[in-house]
Design a protein around this motif. Structure first.
Motif, PDB file in Angstrom:
ATOM      1  N   ARG A  15       5.826 -13.282  -0.689  1.00 27.94           N
ATOM      2  CA  ARG A  15       5.684 -12.330  -1.797  1.00 27.94           C
ATOM      3  C   ARG A  15       4.850 -12.929  -2.922  1.00 27.94           C
ATOM      4  O   ARG A  15       3.985 -12.252  -3.501  1.00 27.94           O
ATOM      5  N   GLU A  19       1.334 -11.559  -4.499  1.00 36.32           N
ATOM      6  CA  GLU A  19       1.144 -11.332  -5.933  1.00 36.32           C
ATOM      7  C   GLU A  19      -0.081 -12.067  -6.455  1.00 36.32           C
ATOM      8  O   GLU A  19      -0.831 -11.535  -7.289  1.00 36.32           O
ATOM      9  N   HIS A  22      -3.133 -10.223  -5.338  1.00 35.22           N
ATOM     10  CA  HIS A  22      -3.191  -8.964  -6.082  1.00 35.22           C
ATOM     11  C   HIS A  22      -3.838  -9.176  -7.450  1.00 35.22           C
ATOM     12  O   HIS A  22      -4.635  -8.339  -7.914  1.00 35.22           O
ATOM     13  N   THR A  41       8.020  -4.603  -2.491  1.00 37.25           N
ATOM     14  CA  THR A  41       6.857  -5.425  -2.822  1.00 37.25           C
ATOM     15  C   THR A  41       5.570  -4.636  -2.672  1.00 37.25           C
ATOM     16  O   THR A  41       4.694  -4.659  -3.550  1.00 37.25           O
ATOM     17  N   LEU A  45       2.785  -3.507  -5.639  1.00 37.25           N
ATOM     18  CA  LEU A  45       1.425  -4.053  -5.602  1.00 37.25           C
ATOM     19  C   LEU A  45       0.393  -3.046  -5.087  1.00 37.25           C
ATOM     20  O   LEU A  45      -0.794  -3.374  -5.001  1.00 37.25           O
TER      21      LEU A  45
END
Length: 268
Positions: A15, A19, A22, A41, A45
């Motif tokens: 995760r 992130e 992202h 998640t 995102l």
């Protein structure tokens, strides 16, 4: 805009990796066996998601094919899904051993192979990052299958890098030390967490520490790096900090002559 495929993305290191990419504006395809965590998640995102049990013999190739055909060519593959049960040798049976290797070693290797086939056919470069472990260098009680699976993964990393480099496909691994994650799938006892945090930097790692290393080694600043294992472990692979000294520290004014004599006698 790069398309980044991350396995094990519902929680923990996977995760955090999602992130991090992202934040770079990447298109994301996220894969996990946990539907609720993955949905949360991916929704946060704005990512494409796929629920999959990657221990299945064809699941890794099907995952890559699905994400490639749904979201476009995959530029970066991060194999973060993993399983680390506690299995003593006296308790070990074939099903447990096979499941650990199926997820920790076979799935990354097969996913890498499918990505490579598609990238080579399309004439595109790609970057693969496996999540290894310090356990690849040393085991722990109950950790034999896990340690063996990660050692195998590191050699698979080098083998794939050797064969795929000519096609512009880089394959590397990031090896975390002890990282604190909130995992119901892979819980860690508090006593183990306390003991594993005794590295030279004096703290456990975080998923963000590992994600930063993954983003770097997969990115443009590392384009001449392949087949490497980047150890992100607070220095724990340097040795054991908390072992007692063989000899006590020298007192002030000691020139070492006495200790040298004792060391010489000890070695005879």
């Amino acid at each position: 805009m790069r398309h980044v495929l991350v396995t094990g993305a519902a929680s923990g290191i996977g995760r955090a990796v999602a992130e991090a990419f992202h934040q770079d504006g990447a298109r994301l395809s996220l894969v996990d066996i946990d539907p609720e965590g993955l949905r949360a998640t991916a929704g946060r995102l704005g990512a494409h998601s796929l629920v999959s049990d990657l221990t299945g013999p064809t699941a890794p190739e099907e995952m890559v094919a699905h994400c490639w055909e749904t979201t476009g060519p995959v530029d970066v593959l991060v194999n973060a899904a993993g399983l680390y049960p506690s299995l003593d040798t006296l308790e070990l049976r074939a099903p447990e051993w096979d499941r650990v290797f199926a997820l920790n070693t076979r799935a990354p290797a097969l996913a890498t192979a499918e990505l490579a086939r598609r990238a080579v056919a399309a004439g595109l470069p790609a970057s693969v990052v496996h999540i290894s472990s310090g356990a690849a260098l040393r085991s722990r009680p109950g950790g034999g299958p896990y340690a063996a699976s990660k050692a195998a993964l590191e050699l698979a990393t080098r083998a794939a890098a050797l064969e795929l480099g000519e096609y512009g496909i880089r394959v590397n691994a990031v090896s975390p030390g002890f990282v604190t994650v909130d995992s119901t799938c892979n819980p860690v006892a508090p006593a183990y967490a306390a003991a594993a945090s005794g590295n030279p930097l004096g703290r456990p790692g975080t998923p963000a520490d590992i994600a930063a290393a993954v983003r770097w080694i997969a990115g443009p600043e590392a384009t001449w790096i392949t087949g490497e294992v980047l150890r992100v472990d607070g220095g724990s692979s340097t040795g054991v900090r908390d072992l007692p000294r063989i000899w006590p520290p020298r007192p002030p004014g000691d020139d070492g002559a006495t200790r040298t004599t004792r060391d010489t006698k000890e070695q005879r």
